[in-house]
Design a protein around this motif. Sequence first.
Motif, mmCIF file in Angstrom:
data_model
loop_
_atom_site.group_PDB
_atom_site.id
_atom_site.type_symbol
_atom_site.label_atom_id
_atom_site.label_comp_id
_atom_site.label_asym_id
_atom_site.label_seq_id
_atom_site.Cartn_x
_atom_site.Cartn_y
_atom_site.Cartn_z
ATOM 1 N N SER A 8 0.794 -1.413 -0.182
ATOM 2 C CA SER A 8 -0.211 0.417 0.016
ATOM 3 C C SER A 8 0.637 1.852 0.015
ATOM 4 N N VAL A 9 2.052 1.062 1.043
ATOM 5 C CA VAL A 9 2.231 2.211 1.127
ATOM 6 C C VAL A 9 3.537 2.422 -0.322
ATOM 7 N N CYS A 10 4.206 1.276 -0.803
ATOM 8 C CA CYS A 10 4.945 1.706 -2.068
ATOM 9 C C CYS A 10 4.560 0.747 -3.538
ATOM 10 N N GLY A 11 4.058 0.890 -3.748
ATOM 11 C CA GLY A 11 3.480 0.297 -5.333
ATOM 12 C C GLY A 11 4.351 -0.246 -6.812
ATOM 13 N N ASN A 12 5.686 0.350 -6.208
ATOM 14 C CA ASN A 12 7.076 0.418 -7.203
ATOM 15 C C ASN A 12 8.232 -0.439 -6.327
ATOM 16 N N ILE A 13 8.126 -1.261 -6.281
ATOM 17 C CA ILE A 13 9.811 -1.494 -6.115
ATOM 18 C C ILE A 13 10.233 -3.066 -6.888
ATOM 19 N N ALA A 14 11.326 -2.566 -7.550
ATOM 20 C CA ALA A 14 12.288 -3.272 -7.975
ATOM 21 C C ALA A 14 12.911 -4.012 -7.018
#
Length: 200
Positions: A131-137
């Motif tokens: 929810s907090v960080c939808g951009n994780i690589a």
Amino acid sequence: MGWGQPPDGFYFNHLAAHLRDSGCAVQALPGANDGDVGKWVGELAAAVGEVDAGTYFIGQSVGNQVVLRYLGSLAEGARAGGFVAIAPWLNCDFTVSGDREGWWDGWFSDNADKLAPWCDESTQDFARVRSVCGNIACLMSDDDPVRGLDSSGEDNRRDWEGKVGARVAMQHGRGHFLHTELSAEELTVVDEALGLVAAE
């Protein structure tokens, strides 16, 4: 950051210089050897202050666990810009030995008691992280000796894709990404996650 890994060690200086050249402000945390979960998460929270959509994280190895727990501790509605996890894991085989980078033998078994709390998924809030960080690589390697409980590393990949919601870029022959600078391809993964270049 990672266990016992100073901010000027391994590939970190090269990556920090690359990010600064791209206009980023870089905040490095000192390496530590005590492995205390609460202490490390608290130090990250103190360094970040107020998180917002312009806040990005890059972790190495257990440093990724610190970032996950920090993101999972944030209040509902908080938003971070992105997170790049390099050589990440959620569970760990404490019998790891004999890898080409030359410093694993005995380290995991000697530190198993300190590592065990990091593998306790009951202390993770993956839903809040997503929810907090939808951009994780993620940057993973097919020969990383620290790759979860399945020797193929596929369980680790599935965990990060399914539980964390990450995009995984699997590299070949990069070990634990230590003692070498990140390649141009790997820097592109970082740049895309940080919004420095458009994703292909």
